[in-house]
Scaffold this motif. Structure first.
Motif, PDB file in Angstrom:
ATOM      1  N   SER A  34       0.832  -1.220   0.000  1.00 27.46           N
ATOM      2  CA  SER A  34       0.000   0.000   0.000  1.00 27.46           C
ATOM      3  C   SER A  34       0.858   1.257   0.000  1.00 27.46           C
ATOM      4  CB  SER A  34      -0.920   0.012   1.223  1.00 27.46           C
ATOM      5  OG  SER A  34      -1.860  -1.010   1.129  1.00 27.46           O
ATOM      6  N   ASN A  35       1.895   1.274   0.819  1.00 27.08           N
ATOM      7  CA  ASN A  35       2.789   2.436   0.860  1.00 27.08           C
ATOM      8  C   ASN A  35       3.488   2.641  -0.479  1.00 27.08           C
ATOM      9  OD1 ASN A  35       2.182   3.110   3.500  1.00 27.08           O
ATOM     10  ND2 ASN A  35       3.855   1.886   4.338  1.00 27.08           N
ATOM     11  N   HIS A  36       3.925   1.551  -1.080  1.00 27.75           N
ATOM     12  CA  HIS A  36       4.597   1.669  -2.377  1.00 27.75           C
ATOM     13  C   HIS A  36       3.629   2.169  -3.448  1.00 27.75           C
ATOM     14  CE1 HIS A  36       7.729   0.885  -5.306  1.00 27.75           C
ATOM     15  NE2 HIS A  36       6.805   0.352  -6.081  1.00 27.75           N
ATOM     16  N   LEU A  37       2.423   1.631  -3.461  1.00 29.72           N
ATOM     17  CA  LEU A  37       1.440   2.052  -4.467  1.00 29.72           C
ATOM     18  C   LEU A  37       0.980   3.493  -4.266  1.00 29.72           C
ATOM     19  CD1 LEU A  37      -0.741  -1.171  -4.829  1.00 29.72           C
ATOM     20  CD2 LEU A  37       0.950  -0.249  -6.448  1.00 29.72           C
ATOM     21  N   SER A  38       1.038   3.974  -3.028  1.00 30.68           N
ATOM     22  CA  SER A  38       0.604   5.353  -2.777  1.00 30.68           C
ATOM     23  C   SER A  38       1.525   6.369  -3.456  1.00 30.68           C
ATOM     24  CB  SER A  38       0.525   5.628  -1.272  1.00 30.68           C
ATOM     25  OG  SER A  38       1.816   5.646  -0.699  1.00 30.68           O
ATOM     26  N   ASN A  39       2.716   5.922  -3.825  1.00 29.37           N
ATOM     27  CA  ASN A  39       3.673   6.797  -4.509  1.00 29.37           C
ATOM     28  C   ASN A  39       3.515   6.771  -6.030  1.00 29.37           C
ATOM     29  OD1 ASN A  39       4.896   7.498  -2.059  1.00 29.37           O
ATOM     30  ND2 ASN A  39       6.187   5.669  -2.138  1.00 29.37           N
ATOM     31  N   HIS A  40       2.543   6.014  -6.521  1.00 34.92           N
ATOM     32  CA  HIS A  40       2.313   5.905  -7.959  1.00 34.92           C
ATOM     33  C   HIS A  40       0.913   6.419  -8.295  1.00 34.92           C
ATOM     34  CE1 HIS A  40       5.647   3.139  -7.457  1.00 34.92           C
ATOM     35  NE2 HIS A  40       5.896   3.319  -8.739  1.00 34.92           N
ATOM     36  N   THR A  41       0.822   7.106  -9.399  1.00 35.89           N
ATOM     37  CA  THR A  41      -0.464   7.597  -9.873  1.00 35.89           C
ATOM     38  C   THR A  41      -0.939   6.673 -10.983  1.00 35.89           C
ATOM     39  OG1 THR A  41       0.254   9.841  -9.393  1.00 35.89           O
ATOM     40  CG2 THR A  41      -1.679   9.596 -10.801  1.00 35.89           C
ATOM     41  N   TRP A  42      -2.171   6.233 -10.850  1.00 34.90           N
ATOM     42  CA  TRP A  42      -2.709   5.325 -11.857  1.00 34.90           C
ATOM     43  C   TRP A  42      -2.998   6.082 -13.140  1.00 34.90           C
ATOM     44  CZ3 TRP A  42      -6.863   4.765 -15.055  1.00 34.90           C
ATOM     45  CH2 TRP A  42      -6.987   3.511 -15.677  1.00 34.90           C
ATOM     46  N   SER A  43      -2.670   5.444 -14.239  1.00 29.22           N
ATOM     47  CA  SER A  43      -3.046   5.968 -15.557  1.00 29.22           C
ATOM     48  C   SER A  43      -3.266   4.765 -16.461  1.00 29.22           C
ATOM     49  CB  SER A  43      -1.949   6.884 -16.120  1.00 29.22           C
ATOM     50  OG  SER A  43      -0.880   6.114 -16.629  1.00 29.22           O
ATOM     51  N   PRO A  44      -4.021   4.952 -17.536  1.00 25.28           N
ATOM     52  CA  PRO A  44      -4.265   3.823 -18.455  1.00 25.28           C
ATOM     53  C   PRO A  44      -2.976   3.289 -19.084  1.00 25.28           C
ATOM     54  CG  PRO A  44      -5.729   5.660 -18.950  1.00 25.28           C
ATOM     55  CD  PRO A  44      -4.774   6.135 -17.916  1.00 25.28           C
ATOM     56  N   HIS A  45      -1.928   4.105 -19.071  1.00 25.70           N
ATOM     57  CA  HIS A  45      -0.672   3.698 -19.691  1.00 25.70           C
ATOM     58  C   HIS A  45       0.295   3.069 -18.695  1.00 25.70           C
ATOM     59  CE1 HIS A  45      -2.114   5.798 -23.163  1.00 25.70           C
ATOM     60  NE2 HIS A  45      -2.227   6.927 -22.477  1.00 25.70           N
ATOM     61  N   LEU A  46      -0.115   2.959 -17.466  1.00 31.93           N
ATOM     62  CA  LEU A  46       0.736   2.367 -16.428  1.00 31.93           C
ATOM     63  C   LEU A  46       0.991   0.897 -16.751  1.00 31.93           C
ATOM     64  CD1 LEU A  46       2.013   2.853 -13.576  1.00 31.93           C
ATOM     65  CD2 LEU A  46      -0.113   1.968 -12.645  1.00 31.93           C
ATOM     66  N   ASN A  47       2.246   0.512 -16.709  1.00 32.32           N
ATOM     67  CA  ASN A  47       2.599  -0.879 -16.965  1.00 32.32           C
ATOM     68  C   ASN A  47       2.428  -1.653 -15.650  1.00 32.32           C
ATOM     69  OD1 ASN A  47       3.825  -3.356 -17.421  1.00 32.32           O
ATOM     70  ND2 ASN A  47       5.378  -2.486 -18.786  1.00 32.32           N
ATOM     71  N   LYS A  48       1.260  -2.282 -15.499  1.00 29.11           N
ATOM     72  CA  LYS A  48       0.931  -2.965 -14.244  1.00 29.11           C
ATOM     73  C   LYS A  48       1.847  -4.161 -13.992  1.00 29.11           C
ATOM     74  CE  LYS A  48      -3.428  -2.696 -15.532  1.00 29.11           C
ATOM     75  NZ  LYS A  48      -4.836  -3.017 -15.666  1.00 29.11           N
ATOM     76  N   ASN A  49       2.218  -4.876 -15.032  1.00 27.55           N
ATOM     77  CA  ASN A  49       3.112  -6.025 -14.854  1.00 27.55           C
ATOM     78  C   ASN A  49       4.482  -5.591 -14.330  1.00 27.55           C
ATOM     79  OD1 ASN A  49       1.289  -8.005 -15.597  1.00 27.55           O
ATOM     80  ND2 ASN A  49       1.833  -7.860 -17.766  1.00 27.55           N
ATOM     81  N   GLN A  50       4.990  -4.501 -14.883  1.00 28.47           N
ATOM     82  CA  GLN A  50       6.284  -3.988 -14.442  1.00 28.47           C
ATOM     83  C   GLN A  50       6.190  -3.516 -12.982  1.00 28.47           C
ATOM     84  OE1 GLN A  50       7.798  -0.793 -16.820  1.00 28.47           O
ATOM     85  NE2 GLN A  50       9.797  -0.800 -15.819  1.00 28.47           N
ATOM     86  N   LEU A  51       5.122  -2.817 -12.653  1.00 27.63           N
ATOM     87  CA  LEU A  51       4.920  -2.353 -11.285  1.00 27.63           C
ATOM     88  C   LEU A  51       4.809  -3.538 -10.319  1.00 27.63           C
ATOM     89  CD1 LEU A  51       4.462  -0.030  -9.303  1.00 27.63           C
ATOM     90  CD2 LEU A  51       2.026  -0.106  -9.918  1.00 27.63           C
ATOM     91  N   ARG A  52       4.053  -4.551 -10.711  1.00 25.39           N
ATOM     92  CA  ARG A  52       3.889  -5.745  -9.886  1.00 25.39           C
ATOM     93  C   ARG A  52       5.239  -6.434  -9.656  1.00 25.39           C
ATOM     94  NH1 ARG A  52       0.616  -8.525 -13.090  1.00 25.39           N
ATOM     95  NH2 ARG A  52      -1.195  -7.422 -12.303  1.00 25.39           N
ATOM     96  N   ASN A  53       6.025  -6.596 -10.714  1.00 25.19           N
ATOM     97  CA  ASN A  53       7.333  -7.237 -10.586  1.00 25.19           C
ATOM     98  C   ASN A  53       8.280  -6.407  -9.724  1.00 25.19           C
ATOM     99  OD1 ASN A  53       6.679  -9.523 -12.057  1.00 25.19           O
ATOM    100  ND2 ASN A  53       7.302  -8.603 -14.004  1.00 25.19           N
ATOM    101  N   ASN A  54       8.182  -5.083  -9.860  1.00 22.70           N
ATOM    102  CA  ASN A  54       9.003  -4.185  -9.050  1.00 22.70           C
ATOM    103  C   ASN A  54       8.655  -4.350  -7.565  1.00 22.70           C
ATOM    104  OD1 ASN A  54      10.406  -2.103  -7.872  1.00 22.70           O
ATOM    105  ND2 ASN A  54       9.691  -0.524  -9.272  1.00 22.70           N
ATOM    106  N   ILE A  55       7.379  -4.378  -7.255  1.00 23.12           N
ATOM    107  CA  ILE A  55       6.950  -4.557  -5.861  1.00 23.12           C
ATOM    108  C   ILE A  55       7.410  -5.919  -5.342  1.00 23.12           C
ATOM    109  CG2 ILE A  55       4.947  -4.862  -4.348  1.00 23.12           C
ATOM    110  CD1 ILE A  55       3.517  -2.726  -6.057  1.00 23.12           C
ATOM    111  N   ARG A  56       7.261  -6.942  -6.157  1.00 21.75           N
ATOM    112  CA  ARG A  56       7.684  -8.291  -5.758  1.00 21.75           C
ATOM    113  C   ARG A  56       9.173  -8.284  -5.397  1.00 21.75           C
ATOM    114  NH1 ARG A  56       6.053 -11.244 -10.086  1.00 21.75           N
ATOM    115  NH2 ARG A  56       4.059 -11.619  -9.093  1.00 21.75           N
ATOM    116  N   GLN A  57       9.998  -7.654  -6.241  1.00 18.33           N
ATOM    117  CA  GLN A  57      11.437  -7.584  -5.977  1.00 18.33           C
ATOM    118  C   GLN A  57      11.738  -6.800  -4.698  1.00 18.33           C
ATOM    119  OE1 GLN A  57      13.991  -9.204  -7.411  1.00 18.33           O
ATOM    120  NE2 GLN A  57      12.356 -10.259  -8.512  1.00 18.33           N
TER     121      GLN A  57
END
Length: 159
Positions: free
Chosen positions: A65-88
């Protein structure tokens, strides 16, 4: 002899306790008997009620939640990249290793001596000496008994 055999062969009888080939055969036999699956089911049935699991879940949820709060959602957001980044980031934080160790201590450790070990010992004895052991289950081990240092203590047949 194939790895999936469920009975010790005469040529295995001469192998010393702890021999990698003998250990591999015993582990495969335990798997064919369904013990690992049974142990997994027993542990998974308890895990979500333990404080260590609930604490780890809360910590990971807060971290994400803290990590996602630093990102603004947009239709162009690469969700897979964000998910992998959070996982790492979660993996690098070390919280999973600590949390899993605590979960194992609360879920698995209490079952080792009085549930898992007697079942494994029975199946190993039956594997090493088929038909020579009684069907009577072994007496429960006291919880203060020390854990075995090696497989050698588990595979010496006692009937």
């Amino acid at each position: 002899m194939t790895e999936t055999s469920t009975q010790a062969s005469p040529d295995m009888a001469g192998l010393p306790p702890g021999d990698p080939q003998l250990v591999s055969m015993i582990v495969n036999h335990l798997k064919t008997q369904g013990l690992f699956d049974q142990f997994r089911r027993d542990c998974l049935a308890d895990v979500d009620t333990k404080p260590a699991y609930l604490n780890l879940k809360q910590r990971v949820d807060n971290f994400v939640s803290n990590h996602l709060s630093n990102h603004t959602w947009s239709p162009h957001l690469n969700k897979n990249q964000l998910r992998n980044n959070i996982r790492q980031l979660v993996l690098q934080s070390g919280m999973l290793e600590q949390g899993v160790d605590r979960i194992v201590a609360q879920v698995v450790d209490p079952k080792i001596n009085h549930i898992f070990r007697p079942q494994v010992e029975r199946v190993v004895r039956e594997f090493l000496s088929p038909g020579s052991c009684s069907e009577e289950p072994p007496a429960p081990l006291p919880s203060t008994e020390t854990k075995p240092d090696s497989i050698n203590q588990w595979i010496s047949p006692k009937c």
